[in-house]
Enzyme design. Structure first.
Site, PDB file in Angstrom:
ATOM      1  N   ASP A 199       5.364  43.697   7.870  1.00 66.45           N
ATOM      2  CA  ASP A 199       4.768  42.439   8.578  1.00 66.45           C
ATOM      3  C   ASP A 199       3.659  41.872   7.799  1.00 66.45           C
ATOM      4  O   ASP A 199       3.452  40.642   7.903  1.00 66.45           O
ATOM      5  CB  ASP A 199       4.418  42.697   9.996  1.00 66.45           C
ATOM      6  CG  ASP A 199       5.103  43.541  10.731  1.00 66.45           C
ATOM      7  OD1 ASP A 199       5.842  44.496   9.958  1.00 66.45           O
ATOM      8  OD2 ASP A 199       5.440  43.522  11.858  1.00 66.45           O
ATOM      9  N   ASP A 244      -3.435  40.841  11.359  1.00 66.39           N
ATOM     10  CA  ASP A 244      -2.803  39.737  11.627  1.00 66.39           C
ATOM     11  C   ASP A 244      -3.239  38.210  11.786  1.00 66.39           C
ATOM     12  O   ASP A 244      -2.874  37.521  12.333  1.00 66.39           O
ATOM     13  CB  ASP A 244      -2.005  39.993  13.110  1.00 66.39           C
ATOM     14  CG  ASP A 244      -1.294  41.185  12.981  1.00 66.39           C
ATOM     15  OD1 ASP A 244      -0.196  41.171  12.142  1.00 66.39           O
ATOM     16  OD2 ASP A 244      -1.186  42.226  13.941  1.00 66.39           O
TER      17      ASP A 244
END
Length: 412
Positions: free
Chosen positions: A188, A124
């Site tokens: 994602d 991330d």
């Protein structure tokens, strides 16, 4: 991109004029003027909200969400995947209206967040470091920011598996359904590739770009169904690169279309086209957009249910964060698509923004824990962050508002 975006307004007027030159053109202009005014007002609300939000946290405590029922304010440390959104939103607000106190707040959080540049345990880093330091570097060139971003890209690239040609999403964790010898990749992860493109362009090292392209190609092949809806997670065999499972952790079912997952895919492939100009990525982005906008379960106000196949539609909760991501992505995509698609995407994003900025979703002063957007859905199956504000919902809403106004020659 500015040139392409400015042509969208002209396209809208052109299409309107084909029906009724004066009346339709006036209607389009009035709608755009009204939305620009609504955005102006919303920026004022957002600045007030984030000024208040800043009194609730100090560097090292990152706003995460707020639970209205229990008046509970939740924060995280810098290692949480959402840590970059708070400073990123502050920087966007300063860019939009000039808010030096918010900018100073952002800089104080960046000083804490910079430690994550060496974090190799997460995929991330795009969310964490590019939404924060990427915006900071874009707005004010700074060698320290550039070094942090390069180190962040190196850390992200360390998670790349050349056999499967993907970046590993999760390591061993309770939510990771991949076992030993397997690689979990979630949709994602498409959002983290922008950091790699920046690093490649800045450094001249094509390795970062190649990793991003390979990951996007593998994801395009294995994450999407024939109708261009997406699974949440694909599990790969680490040794062979073969697909072992296609599942949806945060959606209603493995076969369902989790709304935020569709938004991540739409945004991610729009970014892929921006950097590569490869037509297959534009085609992928438009296919995803058309799936979303033409879905029979997309409500008229275009604020999607948390899952397009949620079991209790029309009583299912909406996800404002998914709508914010979609609105921002559609505005960019409208600058690349053909005229008919561009008009459709532009008008859809307008509808999303108008409804997100209505009292139903937009918080008032000191309401909502200081967050901007109400009614987000984090992880329904895990029963966390249900019908609450979400820091990434705020980030992409403010980004979409900025993009809309830049489209009309404002905030340039």
């Amino acid at each position: 991109m500015k040139y392409k975006i400015l042509t969208i307004a002209a396209i809208c007027l052109l299409f309107a004029c084909k029906e009724s030159p004066k009346q339709e053109t006036t209607t389009v202009a009035a709608k755009e003027n009204q939305l620009n005014k609504t955005i102006d007002d919303a920026f004022k609300v957002a600045v007030d909200q984030y000024t208040y939000l800043g009194t609730q946290v100090t560097p090292g405590q990152y706003p995460k969400t707020y639970i209205p029922e229990t008046d509970t304010f939740e924060t995280s440390n810098s290692g949480w995947w959402c840590s970059g959104f708070y400073p990123g939103t502050l920087l966007y607000l300063d860019e939009a209206v000039g808010a030096p106190e918010l900018k100073q707040e952002a800089l104080s959080f960046l000083e804490d967040l910079k430690r994550e540049q060496f974090n190799t345990t997460t995929h991330d880093l795009g969310f964490m470091m590019y939404c924060s330091f990427g915006n900071a570097e874009r707005l004010q060139k700074n060698e320290a920011y550039e070094e942090i971003l390069i180190n962040s890209a190196k850390s992200l690239a360390s998670r790349y598996n050349p056999t499967a040609k993907v970046i590993r999403s999760w390591d061993s964790a309770p939510w990771n359904k991949a076992g030993e010898g397997e690689i979990a990749v979630i949709i994602d992860n498409m959002m983290n590739l922008e950091l790699l493109f920046w690093a490649s362009e800045f450094s001249g090292d094509a390795t970062y770009r190649d990793i991003a392209v390979n990951h996007a190609n593998t994801t395009m092949k294995n994450h999407f169904r024939s109708d261009y809806s997406s699974y949440h997670q694909v599990t790969y065999d680490e040794a062979t690169g073969g697909v072992n499972a296609q599942i949806t952790n945060q959606g209603a079912a493995d076969s369902s279309a989790w709304a935020r997952g569709q938004a991540w895919g739409l945004y991610g492939y729009t970014v892929m086209y921006r950097f590569t100009k490869d037509q297959k990525y534009l085609a992928q982005a438009t296919h995803i957009a058309d799936y979303i906008l033409n879905h029979p379960n997309m409500p008229d106000d275009m604020i999607p249910y948390w899952d397009f196949n949620a079991p209790n539609i029309p009583d299912a909760l909406r996800d404002s964060s998914a709508a914010a991501i979609m609105a921002s992505a559609l505005l960019e995509l409208s600058g690349y698509a053909n005229e008919e698609q561009a008009l459709n995407y532009y008008k859809a994003s307008e509808t999303m923004l108008m409804n997100l900025l209505s009292p139903t979703y937009l918080a008032t002063n000191k309401e909502n824990g200081g967050f901007i957007l109400k009614h987000g859905v984090g992880n329904m199956p895990n029963k966390t962050e249900i019908d609450t504000p979400l820091t990434y919902g705020d980030y992409y809403l403010v980004e979409a508002m900025l993009r809309y106004q830049k489209l009309h020659g404002r905030n340039n």
